[in-house]
Design an enzyme around this catalytic site. Sequence first.
Site, PDB file in Angstrom:
ATOM      1  N   LYS A  45       0.958  -1.084   0.156  1.00 36.88           N
ATOM      2  CA  LYS A  45      -0.015   0.081  -0.005  1.00 36.88           C
ATOM      3  C   LYS A  45       0.797   1.248   0.083  1.00 36.88           C
ATOM      4  O   LYS A  45       0.293   2.262  -0.370  1.00 36.88           O
ATOM      5  CB  LYS A  45      -0.745   0.155   1.471  1.00 36.88           C
ATOM      6  CG  LYS A  45      -1.858  -1.205   1.372  1.00 36.88           C
ATOM      7  CD  LYS A  45      -2.491  -1.044   2.807  1.00 36.88           C
ATOM      8  CE  LYS A  45      -3.314  -2.500   2.949  1.00 36.88           C
ATOM      9  NZ  LYS A  45      -3.651  -2.393   4.567  1.00 36.88           N
ATOM     10  N   GLY A  46       2.025   1.111   0.362  1.00 29.98           N
ATOM     11  CA  GLY A  46       2.858   2.609   0.792  1.00 29.98           C
ATOM     12  C   GLY A  46       2.837   3.269  -0.429  1.00 29.98           C
ATOM     13  O   GLY A  46       3.168   4.676  -0.019  1.00 29.98           O
ATOM     14  N   ASP A 102       7.469   3.244  -2.206  1.00 34.00           N
ATOM     15  CA  ASP A 102       7.680   4.243  -1.149  1.00 34.00           C
ATOM     16  C   ASP A 102       8.945   4.377  -0.746  1.00 34.00           C
ATOM     17  O   ASP A 102       9.768   5.380  -0.632  1.00 34.00           O
ATOM     18  CB  ASP A 102       6.526   4.231  -0.290  1.00 34.00           C
ATOM     19  CG  ASP A 102       6.699   2.630   0.613  1.00 34.00           C
ATOM     20  OD1 ASP A 102       7.732   2.078   0.097  1.00 34.00           O
ATOM     21  OD2 ASP A 102       5.801   2.450   1.554  1.00 34.00           O
ATOM     22  N   ASP A 105      14.521  -0.168   1.406  1.00 31.15           N
ATOM     23  CA  ASP A 105      15.149  -0.169   2.706  1.00 31.15           C
ATOM     24  C   ASP A 105      16.237  -1.426   2.342  1.00 31.15           C
ATOM     25  O   ASP A 105      17.266  -1.251   2.100  1.00 31.15           O
ATOM     26  CB  ASP A 105      14.088  -0.837   3.577  1.00 31.15           C
ATOM     27  CG  ASP A 105      14.390  -0.873   4.945  1.00 31.15           C
ATOM     28  OD1 ASP A 105      15.287  -0.056   5.596  1.00 31.15           O
ATOM     29  OD2 ASP A 105      13.929  -1.562   5.865  1.00 31.15           O
ATOM     30  N   LYS A 133      16.993   4.101   1.686  1.00 35.07           N
ATOM     31  CA  LYS A 133      17.953   3.831   3.053  1.00 35.07           C
ATOM     32  C   LYS A 133      19.168   2.904   2.597  1.00 35.07           C
ATOM     33  O   LYS A 133      18.942   1.701   3.002  1.00 35.07           O
ATOM     34  CB  LYS A 133      17.105   3.436   4.117  1.00 35.07           C
ATOM     35  CG  LYS A 133      16.105   4.111   4.977  1.00 35.07           C
ATOM     36  CD  LYS A 133      15.679   3.238   6.078  1.00 35.07           C
ATOM     37  CE  LYS A 133      14.568   3.874   6.846  1.00 35.07           C
ATOM     38  NZ  LYS A 133      13.663   2.965   7.531  1.00 35.07           N
ATOM     39  N   PHE A 154      13.271   4.725  11.396  1.00 35.53           N
ATOM     40  CA  PHE A 154      11.892   4.233  11.008  1.00 35.53           C
ATOM     41  C   PHE A 154      10.852   5.626  10.617  1.00 35.53           C
ATOM     42  O   PHE A 154      10.675   6.493  11.703  1.00 35.53           O
ATOM     43  CB  PHE A 154      11.227   3.236  11.915  1.00 35.53           C
ATOM     44  CG  PHE A 154      10.266   2.679  11.252  1.00 35.53           C
ATOM     45  CD1 PHE A 154      10.424   1.635  10.515  1.00 35.53           C
ATOM     46  CD2 PHE A 154       8.535   2.977  11.572  1.00 35.53           C
ATOM     47  CE1 PHE A 154       8.892   0.880   9.889  1.00 35.53           C
ATOM     48  CE2 PHE A 154       7.668   2.370  11.108  1.00 35.53           C
ATOM     49  CZ  PHE A 154       7.699   1.411  10.092  1.00 35.53           C
ATOM     50  N   ARG A 167      -0.512   6.605   7.519  1.00 35.90           N
ATOM     51  CA  ARG A 167      -0.271   6.544   6.188  1.00 35.90           C
ATOM     52  C   ARG A 167      -1.026   7.976   5.763  1.00 35.90           C
ATOM     53  O   ARG A 167      -0.626   8.488   4.651  1.00 35.90           O
ATOM     54  CB  ARG A 167      -1.027   5.497   5.351  1.00 35.90           C
ATOM     55  CG  ARG A 167      -0.634   4.181   5.743  1.00 35.90           C
ATOM     56  CD  ARG A 167      -1.138   3.080   4.563  1.00 35.90           C
ATOM     57  NE  ARG A 167      -1.025   1.742   5.035  1.00 35.90           N
ATOM     58  CZ  ARG A 167       0.148   1.083   4.822  1.00 35.90           C
ATOM     59  NH1 ARG A 167       0.982   1.602   4.088  1.00 35.90           N
ATOM     60  NH2 ARG A 167       0.260  -0.389   5.027  1.00 35.90           N
TER      61      ARG A 167
HETATM   62  P1  IMP Z   1      12.354  -3.982   2.081  1.00 34.95           P
HETATM   63  O1  IMP Z   1      12.153  -4.777   1.536  1.00 34.95           O
HETATM   64  O2  IMP Z   1      13.673  -3.854   3.292  1.00 34.95           O
HETATM   65  O3  IMP Z   1      13.438  -2.891   1.070  1.00 34.95           O
HETATM   66  O4  IMP Z   1      11.252  -2.948   2.484  1.00 34.95           O
HETATM   67  C1  IMP Z   1      10.415  -2.241   1.843  1.00 34.95           C
HETATM   68  C2  IMP Z   1       8.999  -2.025   2.488  1.00 34.95           C
HETATM   69  O5  IMP Z   1       9.193  -2.068   3.899  1.00 34.95           O
HETATM   70  C3  IMP Z   1       8.949  -0.592   1.977  1.00 34.95           C
HETATM   71  O6  IMP Z   1       8.093  -0.536   0.816  1.00 34.95           O
HETATM   72  C4  IMP Z   1       7.800  -0.143   3.076  1.00 34.95           C
HETATM   73  O7  IMP Z   1       6.532  -0.406   2.743  1.00 34.95           O
HETATM   74  C5  IMP Z   1       8.575  -0.838   4.114  1.00 34.95           C
HETATM   75  N1  IMP Z   1       9.449  -0.003   4.919  1.00 34.95           N
HETATM   76  C6  IMP Z   1      10.889   0.054   5.102  1.00 34.95           C
HETATM   77  N2  IMP Z   1      11.238   0.778   5.877  1.00 34.95           N
HETATM   78  C7  IMP Z   1      10.131   1.520   6.148  1.00 34.95           C
HETATM   79  C8  IMP Z   1       9.971   2.517   7.155  1.00 34.95           C
HETATM   80  O8  IMP Z   1      11.056   3.409   7.544  1.00 34.95           O
HETATM   81  N3  IMP Z   1       8.791   3.042   7.498  1.00 34.95           N
HETATM   82  C9  IMP Z   1       7.731   2.450   7.060  1.00 34.95           C
HETATM   83  N4  IMP Z   1       7.611   1.412   6.036  1.00 34.95           N
HETATM   84  C10 IMP Z   1       9.124   1.046   5.894  1.00 34.95           C
HETATM   85 MG    MG Z   2       6.241  -0.548   0.238  1.00 31.92          MG
END
Ligand code: IMP
Ligand code: MG
Length: 182
Positions: A45-46, A102, A105, A133, A154, A167
């Site tokens: 959803k982000g 969004d 990470d 990040k 975060f 959100r």
């Molecule tokens: P990844 O798979 O670790 O790159 O995570 C990606 C997803 O984790 C993003 O699309 C977000 O939905 C969620 N996410 C990662 N860091 C944050 C944060 O600081 N706040 C909120 N959601 C996050």
């Molecule tokens: Mg996301």
Amino acid sequence: MSAITEDIESVLYSEEYIRDTVSALATRINEDYRDREPVFIGILKGSFMFMADLIRKIELNCSVDFMSVSSYGSNTNTTGAVKINKDLSGDIEGKDVIIVEDILDSGLTLSYLINYLQVRKPTSIKICTLLDKPARRKTSVKADYSGIICPDQFIVGYGMDFSEKYRNLPYIAVLKPEAYTK
Ligand code: IMP
Ligand code: MG
């Protein structure tokens, strides 16, 4: 009634800053994709708010699709396992795909999704993320378009949640520690 603003420790990126960042990303995409008709794939959803703002600055003929994914677990740590809740509704074979995220990470979600989408033979796949990040990366995934390099904190708002809340904030913020235990 509890007001959402009571949980905010500080605003990290204001509405104005986000607006300028989104415009700059759209300008680059408009130039790079001149004479092409990309498909923007928002990862729900982000990305819903970012997608809505980005797309209205795109001057190309393009289409929009969404996938809904969730990483297992609803806490602040991702395990890497990705669950597809909603798949694409259109065909991407022979299309130029731009994934709209969004935040990038660990990169686990996107590296899974890229492999998943590659099977459907798009002409190209690029990644456009509002936030990046890099300190937390666990894979070799890199964003082709990244708006804001952010610290290892975060964050919530502008589509991003903690436990499905926050959100709706129009800016990006850091929560007070007590907001996590409410
Ligand atoms: P990844 O798979 O670790 O790159 O995570 C990606 C997803 O984790 C993003 O699309 C977000 O939905 C969620 N996410 C990662 N860091 C944050 C944060 O600081 N706040 C909120 N959601 C996050
Ligand atoms: Mg996301």
